[in-house]
Design a protein around this motif. Structure first.
Motif, mmCIF file in Angstrom:
data_model
loop_
_atom_site.group_PDB
_atom_site.id
_atom_site.type_symbol
_atom_site.label_atom_id
_atom_site.label_comp_id
_atom_site.label_asym_id
_atom_site.label_seq_id
_atom_site.Cartn_x
_atom_site.Cartn_y
_atom_site.Cartn_z
ATOM 1 N N TYR A 194 0.853 -1.181 0.000
ATOM 2 C CA TYR A 194 0.000 0.000 0.000
ATOM 3 C C TYR A 194 0.890 1.232 0.000
ATOM 4 C CZ TYR A 194 1.257 0.051 4.905
ATOM 5 O OH TYR A 194 1.968 0.071 6.077
ATOM 6 N N GLU A 195 0.289 2.379 -0.276
ATOM 7 C CA GLU A 195 1.009 3.643 -0.236
ATOM 8 C C GLU A 195 0.217 4.633 0.606
ATOM 9 O OE1 GLU A 195 1.801 5.006 -4.205
ATOM 10 O OE2 GLU A 195 2.514 3.030 -4.816
ATOM 11 N N VAL A 196 0.926 5.494 1.306
ATOM 12 C CA VAL A 196 0.311 6.564 2.084
ATOM 13 C C VAL A 196 0.722 7.885 1.457
ATOM 14 C CG1 VAL A 196 0.274 7.736 4.323
ATOM 15 C CG2 VAL A 196 0.254 5.234 4.227
ATOM 16 N N ALA A 197 -0.241 8.760 1.291
ATOM 17 C CA ALA A 197 0.032 10.066 0.685
ATOM 18 C C ALA A 197 -0.825 11.129 1.340
ATOM 19 C CB ALA A 197 -0.251 10.018 -0.807
ATOM 20 N N VAL A 198 -0.391 12.360 1.158
ATOM 21 C CA VAL A 198 -1.157 13.516 1.589
ATOM 22 C C VAL A 198 -1.519 14.298 0.341
ATOM 23 C CG1 VAL A 198 -1.114 15.658 2.927
ATOM 24 C CG2 VAL A 198 0.008 13.609 3.816
ATOM 25 N N SER A 199 -2.790 14.533 0.153
ATOM 26 C CA SER A 199 -3.274 15.247 -1.020
ATOM 27 C C SER A 199 -3.046 16.748 -0.860
ATOM 28 C CB SER A 199 -4.777 14.978 -1.200
ATOM 29 O OG SER A 199 -5.324 15.822 -2.176
ATOM 30 N N GLU A 200 -2.806 17.411 -1.973
ATOM 31 C CA GLU A 200 -2.666 18.875 -1.928
ATOM 32 C C GLU A 200 -3.939 19.523 -1.408
ATOM 33 O OE1 GLU A 200 -1.200 20.747 -5.459
ATOM 34 O OE2 GLU A 200 0.260 19.149 -5.799
ATOM 35 N N ASN A 201 -5.075 18.873 -1.598
ATOM 36 C CA ASN A 201 -6.353 19.403 -1.132
ATOM 37 C C ASN A 201 -6.507 19.323 0.387
ATOM 38 O OD1 ASN A 201 -7.106 19.833 -3.803
ATOM 39 N ND2 ASN A 201 -8.035 17.808 -3.967
ATOM 40 N N ASP A 202 -5.628 18.586 1.029
ATOM 41 C CA ASP A 202 -5.723 18.406 2.481
ATOM 42 C C ASP A 202 -4.923 19.430 3.278
ATOM 43 O OD1 ASP A 202 -7.499 16.323 2.265
ATOM 44 O OD2 ASP A 202 -5.930 14.808 2.198
ATOM 45 N N TRP A 203 -4.442 20.457 2.588
ATOM 46 C CA TRP A 203 -3.720 21.534 3.256
ATOM 47 C C TRP A 203 -4.628 22.753 3.349
ATOM 48 C CZ3 TRP A 203 0.895 20.919 5.562
ATOM 49 C CH2 TRP A 203 1.614 19.755 5.247
ATOM 50 N N ASP A 253 -4.174 26.684 4.381
ATOM 51 C CA ASP A 253 -3.311 27.814 4.780
ATOM 52 C C ASP A 253 -1.993 27.351 5.389
ATOM 53 O OD1 ASP A 253 -5.173 29.740 3.913
ATOM 54 O OD2 ASP A 253 -6.254 29.630 5.832
ATOM 55 N N GLY A 254 -1.373 26.356 4.782
ATOM 56 C CA GLY A 254 -0.067 25.883 5.236
ATOM 57 C C GLY A 254 -0.113 24.837 6.324
ATOM 58 N N ASP A 255 -1.302 24.521 6.837
ATOM 59 C CA ASP A 255 -1.440 23.495 7.870
ATOM 60 C C ASP A 255 -2.186 22.296 7.305
ATOM 61 O OD1 ASP A 255 -0.236 24.977 9.953
ATOM 62 O OD2 ASP A 255 -2.108 26.056 10.302
ATOM 63 N N LEU A 256 -1.733 21.116 7.668
ATOM 64 C CA LEU A 256 -2.398 19.901 7.236
ATOM 65 C C LEU A 256 -3.713 19.763 7.989
ATOM 66 C CD1 LEU A 256 -2.169 17.374 5.486
ATOM 67 C CD2 LEU A 256 -0.970 16.275 7.377
ATOM 68 N N LYS A 257 -4.780 19.464 7.252
ATOM 69 C CA LYS A 257 -6.074 19.246 7.890
ATOM 70 C C LYS A 257 -5.970 18.037 8.814
ATOM 71 C CE LYS A 257 -8.779 21.019 4.053
ATOM 72 N NZ LYS A 257 -9.716 20.659 2.969
ATOM 73 N N ALA A 258 -6.730 18.075 9.870
ATOM 74 C CA ALA A 258 -6.773 16.961 10.809
ATOM 75 C C ALA A 258 -8.231 16.645 11.106
ATOM 76 C CB ALA A 258 -6.033 17.304 12.098
#
Length: 93
Positions: free
Chosen positions: A60-69, A71-76
């Motif tokens: 499997y692969e884990v990634a962070v989408s550009e849409n999940d940022w 204002d410079g902070d990763l959504k949680a």
């Protein structure tokens, strides 16, 4: 808990967790959609997925989408009582 986690997180555990949540080959699951109730076992499952994502054994692969940022902070997300930075898991074929 730290000692228990060190001995219990494995790539096999990560694969079993992905099987349990129905992440079939070719599917992608967002951390926001993980069906967690907040048990320590489930959190160890997620830790296993994250720790072993960059290994040769991971299917499997884990990634962070550009849409999940935001204002410079990763959504949680609050999942199972835990605040988890958003990521996506894609199961390889």
């Amino acid at each position: 808990m730290r000692r228990n986690i060190a001995f219990s997180v494995t790539v096999d555990r990560a694969h079993r967790f992905l099987d349990e949540i129905g992440c079939e080959p070719g599917a992608t699951v967002s951390s926001a959609d993980l069906p967690l109730k907040g048990t320590s076992d489930e959190i160890e499952d997620v830790v296993s997925v994250l720790l072993y994502a960059d290994t040769e054994s991971a299917r499997y692969e884990v990634a962070v989408s550009e849409n999940d940022w935001n204002d410079g902070d990763l959504k949680a997300d609050l999942v199972g009582g835990y605040r988890i930075d958003r990521f996506e898991v894609t199961r390889n074929g």
